[in-house]
Design an enzyme around this catalytic site. Structure first.
Site, PDB file in Angstrom:
ATOM      1  N   CYS A 153      51.688  54.433  60.838  1.00  0.00           N
ATOM      2  CA  CYS A 153      52.474  53.877  59.744  1.00  0.00           C
ATOM      3  C   CYS A 153      53.271  54.925  58.983  1.00  0.00           C
ATOM      4  O   CYS A 153      54.255  54.600  58.332  1.00  0.00           O
ATOM      5  CB  CYS A 153      51.569  53.121  58.781  1.00  0.00           C
ATOM      6  SG  CYS A 153      50.308  54.162  58.042  1.00  0.00           S
ATOM      7  N   GLU A 157      47.372  48.252  52.618  1.00  0.00           N
ATOM      8  CA  GLU A 157      47.981  49.442  53.208  1.00  0.00           C
ATOM      9  C   GLU A 157      48.868  48.969  54.343  1.00  0.00           C
ATOM     10  O   GLU A 157      48.386  48.647  55.430  1.00  0.00           O
ATOM     11  CB  GLU A 157      46.904  50.404  53.713  1.00  0.00           C
ATOM     12  CG  GLU A 157      46.078  51.026  52.617  1.00  0.00           C
ATOM     13  CD  GLU A 157      46.899  51.853  51.653  1.00  0.00           C
ATOM     14  OE1 GLU A 157      47.936  52.401  52.068  1.00  0.00           O
ATOM     15  OE2 GLU A 157      46.531  51.938  50.473  1.00  0.00           O
TER      16      GLU A 157
END
Length: 495
Positions: free
Chosen positions: A264, A229
């Site tokens: 993010c 991720e």
């Protein structure tokens, strides 16, 4: 989620004893527990998931205090976006686990008739989870929930860049969870290196692309599957003819209200038309002031930059000569408190540092185009982002955006909130990541889908056995291709 594993702090003398030998011993111990079948039982999985819920519920203040020490994270963000989402994941897993573990019946074909088949989800074994500092509770425990639900033994490596939270997690996991199968290893580069040298059944890493490559290289030595991720520059396309106040409030909440941009999936840059940009900037200024006041550096509702290295990195981005005159709002900073105010820049050059690095902070460039459709090519000229966003009332534009923009996930008329939908997979594509999780996708990420075919002893056809003949060839060819009428014609000897 974001920039993990940078600006590492020296490990304590106690943590330094965790070397390759200790890591090997830990993995061996957990593998023995897994092989005993302890983690496979439905009751064990449910018990551990309930324990995580209690841990978050009973020690909310301890976690909130730790997050305040590490990030000056507002209590609301800590309770809602960290603990609340962890508890939501627990609730989903507890509610759905019976369905997730149930074998999935599937069809069979003529080639194996008569038969039945199913897909059995089995745990992978002993898994390593390396989490990030920006959401140090959510990004640690959310994948752990998936790993436990799937029946695995787990080692969690929290981020040392959020040391207070790492310490709290280590203490609470040891207190609430089964230490024979679930462990926390604290530390920095030496400890992570020792862990990565071991053979795991899966590695789940949240962080940046640089360390993601290191993780993937280490995993490749043992052919270990990975979930990565990572991050990326998440674009926000803003069309005209929208409810501008609602749009700007959602952009602000998803940018500065999400860990002050240290997320993010937060807005990394905006694209809008030259004509609409002034209206958008004015609305952003007005709403930012409404949220954080005239002195946002003093606001208690906005997180600080995590440490001095990241503060210096962000300062370098905004102080570059070619963009120094592009700031239209904000730019204030306080090195002592590690705070940077919400900062808006307009028409920064494409070759500037701020447009070629993931910002991961409170800086927001706005690029302008003549026509909003030009934004699609601009986005696709860059590496795949983890998320992409569009604000519009134009149905055709929505459809074109979804079909033509490649991103880990897309949200229309909001940003970041797709993370809260557990029925959607969360993950990247290309340089923004590999694999996905959340809800059942977390369970699947830590499971092997085992194919099982059941046959009896009746109906054994001699067709598959030698000696081979042309008639057998015609019949079997029809069977394996699913051509039932062709098989019948071959059996009857018809041409």
């Amino acid at each position: 989620m974001g920039e993990e594993q940078e600006d590492r702090k020296p490990a304590s003398s106690a943590a330094a004893v965790f070397d390759a030998e200790a890591a090997n011993g830990l993995v061996g111990e957990l593998r023995g527990s897994f092989r005993s079948g302890r983690t496979r039982s439905y009751e064990w999985r449910v018990g551990q998931l309930k324990a995580i819920w209690r841990m978050c519920d009973e020690h909310e203040k301890d976690v909130v205090d730790a997050l305040a020490l590490d990030l000056s994270k507002p209590e609301l963000e800590s309770v809602v976006y960290e603990l609340g989402m962890v508890k939501g994941s627990c609730k989903t897993a507890l509610k759905e686990l019976k369905h997730w573990v149930r074998p999935e019946k599937t069809k069979t074909g003529l080639a194996t008739f008569p038969s039945s088949a199913e897909i059995v989800s089995e745990p992978l074994g002993v898994v390593l989870i390396i989490s990030a500092w920006n959401y140090p509770v959510l990004l640690a425990l959310d994948p752990v929930i998936g790993a436990i639900a799937a029946g695995n033994a787990v080692v969690l490596k929290p981020s040392e860049i959020a040391p207070a939270t790492s310490s709290v997690l280590a203490k609470l996991v040891a207190k609430f969870l089964d230490c024979s199968s679930i462990r926390v290893v604290e530390g920095g580069v030496p400890e992570t290196t020792a862990l990565l040298a071991q053979k795991w059944d899966k590695i789940f890493y949240t962080g940046n692309g640089h360390v993601g490559r290191i993780v993937m290289a280490a995993a490749a030595k043992h052919l270990t599957p990975v979930v990565l991720e990572l991050g990326g520059k998440c674009p926000v396309v803003v069309d005209s003819g929208i409810n501008l106040q609602v749009a700007t409030r959602r952009i602000i909440a998803g940018k500065w209200g999400s860990n002050n941009g240290q997320t993010c999936v937060s807005a990394d840059y905006i694209i809008t038309t030259k004509d609409y940009a002034p209206k958008l900037v004015d609305s952003l200024k007005k709403e930012i002031e409404r949220f954080y006041g005239k002195k946002p550096l003093e606001s208690k509702d906005i997180s600080r930059i995590v440490n001095s290295n990241h503060f210096a990195r962000l300062t370098k981005l905004v102080d570059e000569d070619k963009i120094s005159d592009k700031i239209v709002y904000g730019g204030e900073r306080d090195k002592d408190s590690l705070r940077i105010s919400p900062t808006i820049l307009v028409d920064v050059p494409q070759d500037s540092l701020i447009m070629n690095e993931e910002i991961f902070g409170p800086l927001l460039p706005i690029l302008t185009v003549n026509k909003i459709e030009e934004s699609f090519d601009l986005i696709n000229s860059r590496p795949n982002p983890l998320a992409a966003y569009l604000f519009t009332n134009n149905k055709e534009l929505k459809e074109r955006f979804v079909m033509s923009v490649s991103a880990g996930g897309i949200t229309i008329n909001d940003i970041t909130v797709h993370l809260a939908v557990h029925t959607l997979p969360f993950g990247g594509v290309g340089e923004s990541g590999l694999g996905s999780y959340h809800g059942k996708f977390s369970f699947d990420a830590f499971s092997h889908k085992k194919a099982v075919l059941y046959r009896g002893f009746a109906g054994d056809a001699t067709l598959r056995y030698p000696p081979y003949t042309k008639t057998k060839l015609r019949i079997l060819k029809a069977f394996v291709t699913g051509d039932i009428w062709g098989a019948i014609r071959a059996l009857l000897g018809w041409a």
